[in-house]
Design an enzyme around this catalytic site. Structure first.
Site, PDB file in Angstrom:
ATOM      1  N   ASN A 167     -22.721  27.938 -29.316  1.00 29.71           N
ATOM      2  CA  ASN A 167     -23.182  28.315 -30.647  1.00 29.71           C
ATOM      3  C   ASN A 167     -23.250  29.828 -30.816  1.00 29.71           C
ATOM      4  O   ASN A 167     -23.635  30.535 -29.892  1.00 29.71           O
ATOM      5  CB  ASN A 167     -24.554  27.684 -30.933  1.00 29.71           C
ATOM      6  CG  ASN A 167     -24.490  26.179 -30.852  1.00 29.71           C
ATOM      7  OD1 ASN A 167     -23.406  25.587 -30.812  1.00 29.71           O
ATOM      8  ND2 ASN A 167     -25.648  25.544 -30.783  1.00 29.71           N
ATOM      9  N   ASP A 210     -25.001  31.043 -33.508  1.00 27.48           N
ATOM     10  CA  ASP A 210     -26.033  31.199 -34.549  1.00 27.48           C
ATOM     11  C   ASP A 210     -27.285  31.965 -34.099  1.00 27.48           C
ATOM     12  O   ASP A 210     -28.105  32.352 -34.938  1.00 27.48           O
ATOM     13  CB  ASP A 210     -26.420  29.820 -35.118  1.00 27.48           C
ATOM     14  CG  ASP A 210     -26.941  28.834 -34.068  1.00 27.48           C
ATOM     15  OD1 ASP A 210     -26.778  27.605 -34.288  1.00 27.48           O
ATOM     16  OD2 ASP A 210     -27.493  29.276 -33.039  1.00 27.48           O
ATOM     17  N   HIS A 268     -19.095  31.716 -26.905  1.00 26.68           N
ATOM     18  CA  HIS A 268     -18.245  31.955 -28.078  1.00 26.68           C
ATOM     19  C   HIS A 268     -18.730  33.139 -28.917  1.00 26.68           C
ATOM     20  O   HIS A 268     -18.387  33.263 -30.099  1.00 26.68           O
ATOM     21  CB  HIS A 268     -18.156  30.684 -28.932  1.00 26.68           C
ATOM     22  CG  HIS A 268     -17.457  29.564 -28.226  1.00 26.68           C
ATOM     23  ND1 HIS A 268     -17.582  28.258 -28.618  1.00 26.68           N
ATOM     24  CD2 HIS A 268     -16.616  29.550 -27.170  1.00 26.68           C
ATOM     25  CE1 HIS A 268     -16.858  27.480 -27.819  1.00 26.68           C
ATOM     26  NE2 HIS A 268     -16.272  28.234 -26.929  1.00 26.68           N
ATOM     27  N   CYS A 322     -11.814  51.013 -32.356  1.00 30.92           N
ATOM     28  CA  CYS A 322     -12.419  51.631 -31.165  1.00 30.92           C
ATOM     29  C   CYS A 322     -13.141  50.611 -30.290  1.00 30.92           C
ATOM     30  O   CYS A 322     -13.710  50.999 -29.257  1.00 30.92           O
ATOM     31  CB  CYS A 322     -13.381  52.737 -31.605  1.00 30.92           C
ATOM     32  SG  CYS A 322     -14.863  52.123 -32.425  1.00 30.92           S
ATOM     33  N   GLY A 342     -25.541  17.968 -27.874  1.00 28.38           N
ATOM     34  CA  GLY A 342     -25.019  18.289 -29.199  1.00 28.38           C
ATOM     35  C   GLY A 342     -23.643  18.915 -29.201  1.00 28.38           C
ATOM     36  O   GLY A 342     -23.344  19.786 -30.021  1.00 28.38           O
ATOM     37  N   THR A 343     -22.797  18.470 -28.270  1.00 23.55           N
ATOM     38  CA  THR A 343     -21.416  18.957 -28.276  1.00 23.55           C
ATOM     39  C   THR A 343     -20.445  17.773 -28.274  1.00 23.55           C
ATOM     40  O   THR A 343     -20.700  16.767 -27.605  1.00 23.55           O
ATOM     41  CB  THR A 343     -21.103  19.896 -27.089  1.00 23.55           C
ATOM     42  OG1 THR A 343     -19.742  20.321 -27.193  1.00 23.55           O
ATOM     43  CG2 THR A 343     -21.346  19.234 -25.748  1.00 23.55           C
ATOM     44  N   ASN A 359     -26.808  13.096 -27.411  1.00 21.26           N
ATOM     45  CA  ASN A 359     -25.946  13.074 -28.582  1.00 21.26           C
ATOM     46  C   ASN A 359     -26.115  11.743 -29.315  1.00 21.26           C
ATOM     47  O   ASN A 359     -26.149  10.702 -28.669  1.00 21.26           O
ATOM     48  CB  ASN A 359     -24.469  13.233 -28.149  1.00 21.26           C
ATOM     49  CG  ASN A 359     -23.553  13.650 -29.277  1.00 21.26           C
ATOM     50  OD1 ASN A 359     -23.592  13.078 -30.363  1.00 21.26           O
ATOM     51  ND2 ASN A 359     -22.719  14.632 -29.023  1.00 21.26           N
ATOM     52  N   PRO A 360     -26.210  11.764 -30.642  1.00 23.79           N
ATOM     53  CA  PRO A 360     -26.323  10.485 -31.357  1.00 23.79           C
ATOM     54  C   PRO A 360     -25.019   9.686 -31.315  1.00 23.79           C
ATOM     55  O   PRO A 360     -25.035   8.476 -31.539  1.00 23.79           O
ATOM     56  CB  PRO A 360     -26.667  10.892 -32.782  1.00 23.79           C
ATOM     57  CG  PRO A 360     -26.323  12.329 -32.914  1.00 23.79           C
ATOM     58  CD  PRO A 360     -26.329  12.912 -31.539  1.00 23.79           C
TER      59      PRO A 360
HETATM   60  N1  APR Z   1     -28.496  16.241 -32.084  1.00 21.81           N
HETATM   61  C1  APR Z   1     -27.566  16.206 -31.078  1.00 21.81           C
HETATM   62  N2  APR Z   1     -26.221  16.114 -31.309  1.00 21.81           N
HETATM   63  C2  APR Z   1     -25.828  16.037 -32.593  1.00 21.81           C
HETATM   64  C3  APR Z   1     -26.736  16.043 -33.686  1.00 21.81           C
HETATM   65  C4  APR Z   1     -28.127  16.161 -33.384  1.00 21.81           C
HETATM   66  N3  APR Z   1     -29.053  16.190 -34.329  1.00 21.81           N
HETATM   67  N4  APR Z   1     -26.027  15.944 -34.846  1.00 21.81           N
HETATM   68  C5  APR Z   1     -24.702  15.876 -34.486  1.00 21.81           C
HETATM   69  N5  APR Z   1     -24.589  15.923 -33.127  1.00 21.81           N
HETATM   70  C6  APR Z   1     -23.374  15.895 -32.305  1.00 21.81           C
HETATM   71  C7  APR Z   1     -22.157  15.254 -32.940  1.00 21.81           C
HETATM   72  O1  APR Z   1     -22.152  13.863 -32.701  1.00 21.81           O
HETATM   73  C8  APR Z   1     -21.010  15.948 -32.200  1.00 21.81           C
HETATM   74  O2  APR Z   1     -20.693  15.251 -31.002  1.00 21.81           O
HETATM   75  O3  APR Z   1     -23.009  17.233 -32.073  1.00 21.81           O
HETATM   76  C9  APR Z   1     -21.606  17.310 -31.842  1.00 21.81           C
HETATM   77  C10 APR Z   1     -21.057  18.493 -32.624  1.00 21.81           C
HETATM   78  O4  APR Z   1     -19.711  18.616 -32.295  1.00 21.81           O
HETATM   79  P1  APR Z   1     -18.805  19.779 -32.939  1.00 21.81           P
HETATM   80  O5  APR Z   1     -19.072  19.871 -34.372  1.00 21.81           O
HETATM   81  O6  APR Z   1     -17.416  19.524 -32.469  1.00 21.81           O
HETATM   82  O7  APR Z   1     -19.393  21.113 -32.285  1.00 21.81           O
HETATM   83  P2  APR Z   1     -19.155  21.751 -30.834  1.00 21.81           P
HETATM   84  O8  APR Z   1     -18.972  20.709 -29.790  1.00 21.81           O
HETATM   85  O9  APR Z   1     -20.219  22.741 -30.628  1.00 21.81           O
HETATM   86  O10 APR Z   1     -17.748  22.517 -31.064  1.00 21.81           O
HETATM   87  C11 APR Z   1     -17.254  23.322 -30.041  1.00 21.81           C
HETATM   88  O11 APR Z   1     -15.559  24.210 -31.471  1.00 21.81           O
HETATM   89  O12 APR Z   1     -15.089  24.819 -33.593  1.00 21.81           O
HETATM   90  C12 APR Z   1     -15.299  25.318 -32.345  1.00 21.81           C
HETATM   91  O13 APR Z   1     -16.121  27.434 -31.645  1.00 21.81           O
HETATM   92  C13 APR Z   1     -16.502  26.246 -32.289  1.00 21.81           C
HETATM   93  O14 APR Z   1     -18.275  26.340 -30.630  1.00 21.81           O
HETATM   94  C14 APR Z   1     -17.497  25.475 -31.423  1.00 21.81           C
HETATM   95  C15 APR Z   1     -16.607  24.579 -30.593  1.00 21.81           C
END
Ligand code: APR
Length: 239
Positions: free
Chosen positions: A102, A104, A119, A130, A187-188, A213-214
């Site tokens: 993230n 953020d 990232h 520069c 959450g990925t 993860n949900p």
């Molecule tokens: N709690 C936990 N997980 C959650 C929640 C929640 N409240 N809500 C959604 N999710 C899960 C989704 O099910 C999904 O598997 O979080 C995940 C988000 O996945 P992505 O949107 O693909 O995000 P991420 O894995 O961080 O993406 C990786 O991709 O776009 C690039 O650079 C960007 O860092 C990012 C990278």
């Protein structure tokens, strides 16, 4: 019979812990994910907004999009998931490393300390001339696109598609994954490499892997424990 939550909570009492987070942990803070239902990549094209080529062809468009995201993140607050990880770190008797995809900055705002940003950070800018980097928390950003003191264009200090991850951050993350006793992927969607490869690295190095993860992810098959639900609800239960 010990519950999965109990087993994960007990595993966090000692040893080397790594929390690996993605956009999902910030979803409950109303920061859009990338690939979720209302995910950013459902409505915007990464090719037009998150590549060096896109920036070269239309820096203003790219900056309008990042400024829009900064305004959303600026209004957001760290949620109970971010806060629980900061507390797990405070209580950790061994090492604790938070490796995040993230940009953020919500982990910082929640009080996490040992944070590895794979990232980059949306609150930092880098000069395309520069290469100077500086923190910039101006919301909204004016003027767009912003320029460096040297006169060259500034870009967001984040990693775009097709770009390498910051070397030192990758080395720290990879080292933490090889040394981990417990590796939690939170959450990925575990689809974007090389970051997503850390789950396999940890597993092959003997770590207990937990997924929060949900929804199902490709990394679930590597996990000993899968906690199905929102991070903001599950992580506080691990305290
Ligand atoms: N709690 C936990 N997980 C959650 C929640 C929640 N409240 N809500 C959604 N999710 C899960 C989704 O099910 C999904 O598997 O979080 C995940 C988000 O996945 P992505 O949107 O693909 O995000 P991420 O894995 O961080 O993406 C990786 O991709 O776009 C690039 O650079 C960007 O860092 C990012 C990278």
């Amino acid at each position: 019979m010990e519950s999965t939550t109990e087993a994960v909570r007990r595993s966090l009492r000692a040893g080397q812990i790594v929390a690996f987070t993605g956009a999902g942990i910030s979803a409950e803070s109303h920061v859009p994910t990338f690939r979720g239902v209302d995910g950013l990549w459902r409505n915007y094209s990464p090719e037009r907004l998150a590549t060096a080529e896109a920036f070269a062809s239309d820096p203003r468009l790219v900056w309008e999009w990042y400024d829009w995201r900064r305004q959303i993140i600026h209004k957001a607050q760290p949620n109970s998931g971010h806060q629980a990880l900061a507390e797990i770190e405070r209580r950790a008797t061994g090492s604790f490393t938070l490796v995040t995809q993230n940009v953020d900055g919500l982990h910082d705002r929640a009080g996490s300390r040992n944070v590895v940003k794979l990232h980059g950070d949306i609150w930092w800018v880098r000069c395309t001339g520069c290469a100077a980097e500086e923190q910039n928390q101006q919301v909204p950003l004016k003027p767009l696109p912003p320029h460096c003191h040297c006169g060259a264009l500034l870009r967001p200090a984040v990693v775009w598609f097709g770009e390498a991850l910051p070397e030192s951050a990758w080395e720290r993350a990879h080292e933490a994954a090889t040394q981990a006793d417990v590796f939690m992927a939170i959450g990925t969607s575990a689809q974007v490499y090389p970051a997503a490869g850390l789950v396999q690295v940890a597993r092959q190095s003997g770590a207990h892997v937990a997924i929060v993860n949900p929804d199902p992810t490709p990394a679930d098959e590597l996990a000993e424990w899968v906690l199905r639900g929102p991070a903001g609800e599950i992580l506080p239960r691990l305290l």
